[in-house]
Structure formats: C-alpha cells, structure tokens
Write an enzyme that holds these catalytic residues in place. Structure first.
Site, mmCIF file in Angstrom:
data_model
loop_
_atom_site.group_PDB
_atom_site.id
_atom_site.type_symbol
_atom_site.label_atom_id
_atom_site.label_comp_id
_atom_site.label_asym_id
_atom_site.label_seq_id
_atom_site.Cartn_x
_atom_site.Cartn_y
_atom_site.Cartn_z
ATOM 1 N N HIS A 1 7.630 -2.253 2.175
ATOM 2 C CA HIS A 1 7.510 -0.800 2.018
ATOM 3 C C HIS A 1 8.872 -0.104 1.876
ATOM 4 C CE1 HIS A 1 3.567 -1.868 3.168
ATOM 5 N NE2 HIS A 1 3.638 -1.644 4.467
ATOM 6 N N HIS B 1 0.811 -1.222 0.000
ATOM 7 C CA HIS B 1 0.000 0.000 0.000
ATOM 8 C C HIS B 1 0.845 1.273 0.000
ATOM 9 C CE1 HIS B 1 0.526 0.034 4.390
ATOM 10 N NE2 HIS B 1 0.097 1.270 4.376
ATOM 11 N N GLU C 1 6.729 4.577 13.731
ATOM 12 C CA GLU C 1 5.331 4.579 14.179
ATOM 13 C C GLU C 1 5.303 4.815 15.680
ATOM 14 O OE1 GLU C 1 2.610 1.788 11.823
ATOM 15 O OE2 GLU C 1 4.390 0.595 12.234
ATOM 16 N N ASP D 1 7.928 -7.314 8.383
ATOM 17 C CA ASP D 1 6.646 -6.604 8.274
ATOM 18 C C ASP D 1 6.738 -5.407 7.343
ATOM 19 O OD1 ASP D 1 3.965 -5.892 8.873
ATOM 20 O OD2 ASP D 1 4.634 -4.519 10.444
HETATM 21 C C1 BG6 Z 1 1.491 -2.281 7.408
HETATM 22 C C2 BG6 Z 1 2.208 -2.972 8.547
HETATM 23 O O1 BG6 Z 1 1.902 -2.798 6.184
HETATM 24 O O2 BG6 Z 1 1.777 -0.893 7.455
HETATM 25 C C3 BG6 Z 1 1.833 -2.362 9.872
HETATM 26 O O3 BG6 Z 1 1.863 -4.348 8.540
HETATM 27 C C4 BG6 Z 1 2.019 -0.860 9.852
HETATM 28 O O4 BG6 Z 1 2.593 -2.941 10.927
HETATM 29 C C5 BG6 Z 1 1.326 -0.267 8.628
HETATM 30 O O5 BG6 Z 1 1.473 -0.332 11.031
HETATM 31 C C6 BG6 Z 1 1.604 1.226 8.519
HETATM 32 O O6 BG6 Z 1 0.888 1.781 7.440
HETATM 33 P P1 BG6 Z 1 0.668 3.342 7.338
HETATM 34 O O7 BG6 Z 1 0.023 3.530 5.994
HETATM 35 O O8 BG6 Z 1 -0.197 3.742 8.472
HETATM 36 O O9 BG6 Z 1 2.025 3.968 7.433
#
Ligand code: BG6
Length: 510
Positions: free
Chosen positions: A264, A202, A240, A259
C-alpha cells in the site's frame, strides 16, 4: 484549434456516461471462510449486484474445506451481506444473486474436488449463461497458490477458451521477499497468461487514491510546485488504532513493513512521485510507476533512516488494551514489528534530495491514512521575527481516510492591528462536495476484474521492485535485535521521532 481541444480517439474511446457492467460470468472464491471474504468480498458482490453492475445470470461459487451444501454457503453469504454490505438490502436483488450461489467442498490437494468444481462451473455455464467466463479469486495464504494454480490447470479450468476469458485474482502478500515473490510470480504465470493475472492492492481501489491522479494531472495548480525546488519532504502515513485482532497466524513473522509498506505505502509513493502517464491505460500507468520505483533508493546508513516498534499494553479510546506479545497466538518472545518507518529518496530530476518518509503502525493514536507534501519555507519573510513564530511550512495533505478530502495549509494574517501570521487550512471534503457515497475499494476492483480492466492492479515487475526496496531494510532489522517498545495509543517508538529529528523534521500528528 489549440492543442487542448485536439481530438484524441484513444482517450475518447470510453464514454463515461455508459455504466461499466460486467458481462456474463462466474466468480469462484477460494478462502470463503476467511475474514476478507466475509467482511469485504461477499458484501462487495452484493453491492455490485444492487447497483445493477452484475449480469442477471451471475454465479458465485465457494470452495472450502467445509461440509456445506449450496444452501449452507448461501446462508454464509447472506449473513456477510446483511452485516457488511454498503448499500441497502433488497430482497429481489438477493433472490437473484442467491439463485446463482453454489458450493464445492474440498481440500486443495483433492483432485476429485476440483473435478467436481469443473463440473459445477460447466453446469452454471449452461444454466446461468455464464458463457465460460470465469474469475478465480485466491483469498488464501500464498503457500497454497502453487497447489490451487496447478489444480486449476490439471482440471482444465485455467485453460483459455476462444470466446471466453479465465482470470485469476491474487491477494497479498505477494511473497515475503524478492526471491519468493519471483517464485510465486512464475508459478502463477505458468498457468495463467500475464494479462489474466490480477494482483489486488486494495488501496488502489480507494476513491481518494485515484483522486491523487486527478489532483496531480487534471490541475495546473499543483504540478509545477511538485518538485525539489519547492517540496521539502513528503510524509506518507497509514496509522491504525486496531491491534492484530484474530490475525496472529497471518501477521506474526510478517510484520508492519511487509504487511503494508511493501504494497500500500509504496504504491501511494509511486502515484505521488511518478511522471504523467501517456494515458490511464494499464500499460502506460504501470510503466510510469515502474520507472519511478526503479529510481527509489535507500539511504546508505540504514540505522539512521528507519525505525521499528512493537506495541505494549496501554490505554486506547478509554480502554486498556493488551500488548502485542500478550495477544492470542503470539509468543512472548516475538520480534515482529507492529510499527515501521523508513526514509526513501527518489533519484530523478524532479525529486532528487526530497526525502519520502513512510510510516505505518497498529495501535497508534488514531486511524488515519494521509499523504502530506510539505513545502520549503519562503526564502525570505519580510516580517518581524515574532510575527511569524506560529507559521509552519505550507502543506498539501491528501486525506485518504477517514474524513476523505484534501487540505491546504498556508499562512494567513491574524485579524487585528498587528501583522501577525499564523497557519490556517483550506479544506475540500468528499462529504461536502459530492452527494454520492464512495464505493468500497473491493467493489471497484472486483468489477474491474470482471470487466477485464487492469490499470489498478500492480504488475509483476512493480511487486518485485517494491521488494527490492524493502529487502535490505528487512535484512538490516534481522541483524539488529528486537523492535523498540511503544505504548498502545501513542504515535510509535521514540526511535521514530529521533529518526525525523536527525533530519531537523518531525512527524505530523494528524
Ligand atoms: C491490509 C493489511 O492490507 O490492510 C491489514 O493486511 C490492515 O493489516 C488493512 O489492517 C487496512 O486496510 P484499510 O482499508 O482498513 O485501511
């Protein structure tokens, strides 16, 4: 005519003034009781409908082990939309969407449930005019992928039809190492042709991540300085402030590197380091990413080039929060890392000798994702030493989230009679420059699946290359005890700072 004005029919083929609208289709969602479905997927479907990007006869089918009727599932979708949709609620949009909502109860190993699913979908094709175009979204743990794929094959649902499409969408984790990723890829690709498989990362759906391509390839300003002659190093941070919440079952045993670094952060690195693609079509974009990922190497002495940590109780945002091993569902001997940092090199003419530092963690000082390109110091400073004591290195920082934008840091004279130079910043913020708000990543990616636009979905080989990079680090960690502790609300373990200090550098404190 100058080369800049030559007509390129391929590039001009898609007119941006025409909205991309999905044609007749149905989305079949496996994993509707999960967090992702409630927080992101169902709201994204509504937001697309609200923006007029879904066909009027669109159908949404849920499949899960629940004793629900269509109306019960309708309520679940309604609540998810009211809680989490980005765009305002409109009764008329909801009514149209709700008319196409169906639910099929069942287990993944239940042939009869999949036969019923096939029946429901075929009725929708007639009633809602979905035309045999079906996207199957597997928001389920990867151990179920083989079973769901086999059921889709057995019930005829995956079978490609002459004037219709069948696509499968899979969510990470794509395996837990290279071998399992390969096995998973072959299971999925046995059932669906490779161009019908959409792997979701994503981060690639985020506006700011796509802006990285615009920044690099639409401007003359940055490209000639984006190389080893000018760049000292690159830091990619995804921090985070949240802990693992209710996700113990998924997270424990996986950890921060699998993860998010495997997907990402390595994708962000690939977009930062890759060469200009011939076009932004899937084949060309993926080819450039794969090329640069093939050139990534880990330092030989891994002990000096990576760090990992696990949070212990501490104060965050004025609240005392639990340590990882006290979270519900986590054993007090867990060795899963909640912080990971690695240093990578890229063996290409452009980047040889420039380290890329990647780090991520839960329960860090604050939520921020950024890519910081830090430049070398000027070779000579014709100022008194005391005049430049507060001058750091120039930097170009892409703020992925929050406060999306780009910052340039450079030295400027401090007003006054003395020649004193200090760091200042020049800022571009999405909020200031554009009135449109950015769509959610899942809105963009779901629409891409429904219109069949694959550039933002990593291909099979990219996923494997990312595991090839990470596997040696995981093996190293498996042989070397447990992660270092760090206090919740701080910026990770001391070993992460030591790793940078050994290179004469330090992490940014965003
Ligand atoms: C996900 C992870 O892919 O991305 C999570 O599995 C993480 O652990 C999340 O919290 C963070 O996504 P975003 O879009 O909030 O940065």
């Amino acid at each position: 005519m100058s080369p800049a004005t030559w007509h390129n029919p391929l590039r001009d083929a898609r007119d941006k003034r025409l909205a991309r609208i999905a044609g007749p289709c149905a989305l079949i969602l496996f994993g509707v009781t999960g967090d992702l479905a409630r927080k992101k997927l169902m709201p994204a479907v509504y937001d697309l409908a609200n923006r007029g990007l879904l066909p009027p006869g669109f159908a949404l089918v849920g499949f899960a082990r629940r004793d629900w009727a269509d109306e019960d599932f309708g309520k679940v979708v309604y609540e998810a939309v009211r809680e989490n949709a980005r765009t305002p609620f409109r009764e008329s949009v909801w009514a149209q969407l709700a008319a196409g909502i169906r639910f099929v109860p069942g287990e993944f190993d239940d042939d009869a449930a999949f036969d019923q699913l096939a029946q429901v979908i075929s009725e929708l094709d007639t009633m809602r005019g979905t035309g045999g175009n079906h996207a199957f979204y597997l928001s389920v743990p990867p151990r179920f992928f083989p079973m769901v794929c086999q059921q889709l094959a057995r019930s005829g649902l995956s079978q490609q039809a002459p004037h219709a499409w069948r696509r499968v969408v899979i969510e990470k984790p794509f395996g837990h190492d290279l071998a399992s990723a390969r096995a998973l890829n072959s299971v999925v690709e046995e059932v669906f042709p490779h161009d019908s498989v959409f792997r979701i990362d994503h981060y690639l759906g985020k506006e700011t991540v796509q802006n990285l391509l615009a920044l690099r390839f639409a401007n003359q300003l940055f490209e000639h300085i984006s190389n080893a002659n000018y760049v000292d190093h690159v830091q990619i941070t995804m921090a985070e402030d949240i802990g693992i919440g209710g996700r113990a079952g998924y997270y424990d045993g996986i950890g921060a590197a699998r993860d998010v670094i495997q997907n990402h952060l390595i994708q962000l690195m690939a977009l930062t380091a890759m060469e200009e693609p011939v076009s932004f079509e899937a084949h060309d974009l993926r080819a450039e990413k794969e090329k640069v990922l093939s050139a990534v190497r880990l330092p030989e002495d891994l002990g000096r080039a990576c760090a990992r940590g696990q949070y212990v109780a501490g104060w965050q945002g004025g609240q005392l929060v639990k340590g990882y091993r006290e979270e519900e569902g986590i054993s007090d001997s867990s060795t899963t890392e909640t912080f990971a940092a690695i240093k990578l090199g890229v063996d290409t003419r452009r980047w040889a000798g420039v380290p890329f530092y990647l780090r991520t963690g839960k329960r860090l000082g604050r939520r921020v994702t950024e890519i910081a390109v830090v430049f070398k110091r000027a070779p000579h400073l014709p100022f008194a030493r005391t005049a430049t004591e507060e001058l750091g290195q120039n930097a170009l920082v892409i703020r992925v989230q929050p406060d999306e934008g780009v910052t340039m840091r450079f030295g400027s004279k401090v007003p006054g009679t003395a020649m004193e130079v200090r760091d200042v910043t020049m800022d571009f913020g999405y909020g200031h420059s554009f009135t449109e708000s950015s769509p959610e990543a899942y809105e963009r990616l779901l629409l891409d699946v429904l219109v069949g636009d694959p550039p933002l979905f990593p291909r099979h080989r990219e996923v494997e290359l990312a595991w090839e990079i990470l596997d040696p680090v995981e093996r190293f960690w498996a042989r070397h005890g447990r992660p270092d502790d760090y206090v919740a609300g701080t910026w990770g373990p001391a070993s992460a700072d030591a790793m940078m200090a050994r290179d004469g550098r330090s992490w940014r404190r965003p």
